[in-house]
Design a protein around this motif. Structure first.
Motif, PDB file in Angstrom:
ATOM      1  N   GLU A 218       0.837  -1.194   0.000  1.00  0.00           N
ATOM      2  CA  GLU A 218       0.000   0.000   0.000  1.00  0.00           C
ATOM      3  C   GLU A 218       0.877   1.250   0.000  1.00  0.00           C
ATOM      4  O   GLU A 218       1.833   1.343   0.752  1.00  0.00           O
ATOM      5  CB  GLU A 218      -0.923   0.005   1.221  1.00  0.00           C
ATOM      6  N   GLY A 219       0.528   2.215  -0.837  1.00  0.00           N
ATOM      7  CA  GLY A 219       1.273   3.461  -0.899  1.00  0.00           C
ATOM      8  C   GLY A 219       2.336   3.420  -1.978  1.00  0.00           C
ATOM      9  O   GLY A 219       2.586   2.389  -2.612  1.00  0.00           O
ATOM     10  N   PRO A 220       3.002   4.565  -2.219  1.00  0.00           N
ATOM     11  CA  PRO A 220       4.037   4.634  -3.262  1.00  0.00           C
ATOM     12  C   PRO A 220       5.155   3.634  -2.993  1.00  0.00           C
ATOM     13  O   PRO A 220       5.687   3.574  -1.887  1.00  0.00           O
ATOM     14  CB  PRO A 220       4.540   6.077  -3.168  1.00  0.00           C
ATOM     15  N   HIS A 221       5.497   2.855  -4.002  1.00  0.00           N
ATOM     16  CA  HIS A 221       6.539   1.847  -3.841  1.00  0.00           C
ATOM     17  C   HIS A 221       7.136   1.506  -5.197  1.00  0.00           C
ATOM     18  O   HIS A 221       6.604   1.876  -6.247  1.00  0.00           O
ATOM     19  CB  HIS A 221       5.971   0.580  -3.203  1.00  0.00           C
ATOM     20  N   SER A 222       8.241   0.805  -5.151  1.00  0.00           N
ATOM     21  CA  SER A 222       8.901   0.348  -6.371  1.00  0.00           C
ATOM     22  C   SER A 222       8.432  -1.047  -6.722  1.00  0.00           C
ATOM     23  O   SER A 222       8.046  -1.832  -5.849  1.00  0.00           O
ATOM     24  CB  SER A 222      10.417   0.337  -6.167  1.00  0.00           C
ATOM     25  N   ARG A 223       8.485  -1.369  -7.995  1.00  0.00           N
ATOM     26  CA  ARG A 223       8.385  -2.764  -8.387  1.00  0.00           C
ATOM     27  C   ARG A 223       9.647  -3.481  -7.913  1.00  0.00           C
ATOM     28  O   ARG A 223      10.688  -2.848  -7.714  1.00  0.00           O
ATOM     29  CB  ARG A 223       8.209  -2.885  -9.902  1.00  0.00           C
ATOM     30  N   LEU A 224       9.560  -4.794  -7.724  1.00  0.00           N
ATOM     31  CA  LEU A 224      10.665  -5.565  -7.162  1.00  0.00           C
ATOM     32  C   LEU A 224      11.080  -6.631  -8.174  1.00  0.00           C
ATOM     33  O   LEU A 224      10.292  -7.519  -8.492  1.00  0.00           O
ATOM     34  CB  LEU A 224      10.255  -6.211  -5.842  1.00  0.00           C
ATOM     35  N   TYR A 225      12.324  -6.547  -8.639  1.00  0.00           N
ATOM     36  CA  TYR A 225      12.772  -7.370  -9.755  1.00  0.00           C
ATOM     37  C   TYR A 225      13.690  -8.502  -9.292  1.00  0.00           C
ATOM     38  O   TYR A 225      14.755  -8.262  -8.719  1.00  0.00           O
ATOM     39  CB  TYR A 225      13.480  -6.495 -10.786  1.00  0.00           C
ATOM     40  N   GLU A 226      13.250  -9.718  -9.558  1.00  0.00           N
ATOM     41  CA  GLU A 226      13.982 -10.907  -9.138  1.00  0.00           C
ATOM     42  C   GLU A 226      14.737 -11.508 -10.323  1.00  0.00           C
ATOM     43  O   GLU A 226      14.180 -11.728 -11.400  1.00  0.00           O
ATOM     44  CB  GLU A 226      13.019 -11.940  -8.558  1.00  0.00           C
ATOM     45  N   CYS A 227      16.041 -11.803 -10.092  1.00  0.00           N
ATOM     46  CA  CYS A 227      16.879 -12.451 -11.105  1.00  0.00           C
ATOM     47  C   CYS A 227      16.957 -13.967 -10.925  1.00  0.00           C
ATOM     48  O   CYS A 227      17.191 -14.696 -11.888  1.00  0.00           O
ATOM     49  CB  CYS A 227      18.300 -11.899 -11.052  1.00  0.00           C
ATOM     50  N   TRP A 228      16.809 -14.426  -9.691  1.00  0.00           N
ATOM     51  CA  TRP A 228      16.965 -15.828  -9.310  1.00  0.00           C
ATOM     52  C   TRP A 228      18.214 -16.428  -9.946  1.00  0.00           C
ATOM     53  O   TRP A 228      18.199 -17.386 -10.673  1.00  0.00           O
ATOM     54  CB  TRP A 228      15.729 -16.666  -9.626  1.00  0.00           C
ATOM     55  N   PHE A 229      19.351 -15.779  -9.618  1.00  0.00           N
ATOM     56  CA  PHE A 229      20.681 -16.263 -10.003  1.00  0.00           C
ATOM     57  C   PHE A 229      20.831 -16.414 -11.516  1.00  0.00           C
ATOM     58  O   PHE A 229      21.454 -17.353 -12.004  1.00  0.00           O
ATOM     59  CB  PHE A 229      20.991 -17.574  -9.288  1.00  0.00           C
ATOM     60  N   GLY A 230      20.254 -15.461 -12.235  1.00  0.00           N
ATOM     61  CA  GLY A 230      20.376 -15.462 -13.680  1.00  0.00           C
ATOM     62  C   GLY A 230      19.363 -16.325 -14.395  1.00  0.00           C
ATOM     63  O   GLY A 230      19.316 -16.339 -15.634  1.00  0.00           O
TER      64      GLY A 230
END
Length: 372
Positions: A218-230
């Motif tokens: 909830e509220g202003p936030h960033s998207r969260l980007y997962e690489c999972w070790f490439g």
């Protein structure tokens, strides 16, 4: 005298982390009454929306410090004994000899010997990737899966033990903290989330810190980007996720300003008594999730370097999001950092993470942020 918060140098160091491969990151550093806040990069790779230093963020295992503080408050009131066996309180969750041998303190400092439940969530429930056997597909399949904490505890307690209770090095295990959440509920008659909110979050005067009520931030936030070790290339957004897989071991949402405010209050004795704080800073050896041996106290760990001041705090990781908060022992200098990329290192044939330019850039930023 050199400015203890060199804005230009700190911004440049943060930008180097972003150029090394992190889409966006933001931080707050405090030195006495001075405050520096910085934000570089983007919160959304598709739209180019920039990150901001006041954004909400999933803080992962920094939640463990909050949970520990609530347990220690109950110990101060006499409703929980730190050296009392957990089987005294929760015999249905940790039965038999282990319930008699594992103390509350061993749960907090990860020397219980209990296994981490997450790998067994995969093998039993097919919910999360097992690095040795599968790729990251299960992340997408279980974004909205709601887990029963009792079932997760059962998996961790029922798995082969890492070692005997109390033996070091211990194993960093989220099973310990789900048990502590169950203990809080047993001792207070409320949910662990309610107990922590009333007695820790509100006591610290935090206005932007809360447990999630659903899969969204909830509220202003960033998207969260997962690489999972490439294995996820390009990185995929997992900012929308049901955090019941972690519970009060890693599911809080906060801001970098609130994190600095919390750790300052904790280390100044406003959240727990001086005796409890001293107990939090008594460390033992624990094997971390990165398979490194670290010093770990009660919900806190130190950052130490020869000839330099000691900082206390915690780090945290969720799918796509990382956080670190460190406060100098005297409370005079603090760092809280949030970033929207995780597990960027590829793995060698033995499964060990390989060096990445982000690692060096982050280390340089931490050095400047902590020691000036």
């Amino acid at each position: 005298m050199q400015n203890p918060l060199d804005s230009a140098a700190l911004t440049e160091a943060l930008e180097k982390v972003q150029r090394a491969g992190v889409p966006g990151l933001f931080a707050e550093i405090r030195h006495g009454d001075e405050v520096w806040r910085g934000a570089v990069g983007v919160a959304d790779l598709t739209t180019g929306r920039p990150v901001a230093a006041d954004m909400k963020h999933r803080i992962g295992s920094l939640t463990k410090t909050f949970t520990t503080a609530a347990v220690l408050q109950q110990a101060e009131r006499g409703t929980i004994g730190l050296d009392t066996p957990i089987g005294t309180y929760l015999p249905h969750l940790v039965p038999g000899l282990r319930g008699e041998q594992i103390t509350v303190r061993m749960l907090i400092n990860h020397t219980s010997g209990l296994a981490e439940y997450l790998p067994y969530v995969y093998t039993s429930l097919k919910a999360f990737p097992d690095l040795a056997r599968t790729g990251p597909e299960c992340f997408d399949e279980h974004r909205h899966t709601h887990f029963d904490p009792t079932e997760l505890i059962r998996l961790g307690v029922g798995a082969p033990a890492f070692g005997p209770p109390g033996v070091t090095p211990g194993l960093y295990s989220n099973t310990n903290y789900l048990l502590l959440a169950a203990l809080l509920e047993h001792a207070t008659g409320t949910t662990a989330e309610e107990c922590i909110t009333e007695n820790v979050i509100k006591r610290a005067g935090l206005h932007d810190t809360a447990f999630p009520t659903g899969p969204h931030i909830e509220g202003p936030h960033s998207r969260l980007y997962e690489c999972w070790f490439g294995m996820i290339d390009p990185p995929r957004d997992y900012s929308v996720f049901d955090m019941s897989y972690a519970g009060p071991s890693a599911n809080l949402i906060s801001t970098v300003a609130d994190l600095n405010r919390f750790y300052a209050a904790l280390l100044s004795g406003e959240i727990v008594t001086p005796a409890s704080l001293a107990a939090m800073q008594q460390t033992t050896q624990v094997i971390s999730q990165e398979l490194k041996t670290i010093s770990y106290g009660l919900g806190l760990y130190p950052t130490e370097a020869p000839g330099r001041e000691t900082f206390w705090g915690h780090g945290g990781s969720v799918w796509g999001g990382g956080t670190l908060a460190m406060t100098r022992a005297d409370g005079r200098r603090q760092l809280a950092l949030a970033m929207n990329l995780q597990r960027w290192n590829t793995l060698d044939p033995s499964g060990r993470p390989q060096p990445h330019p982000i690692d060096k850039a982050l280390a340089d930023f931490y050095d400047l942020a902590l020691y000036g």
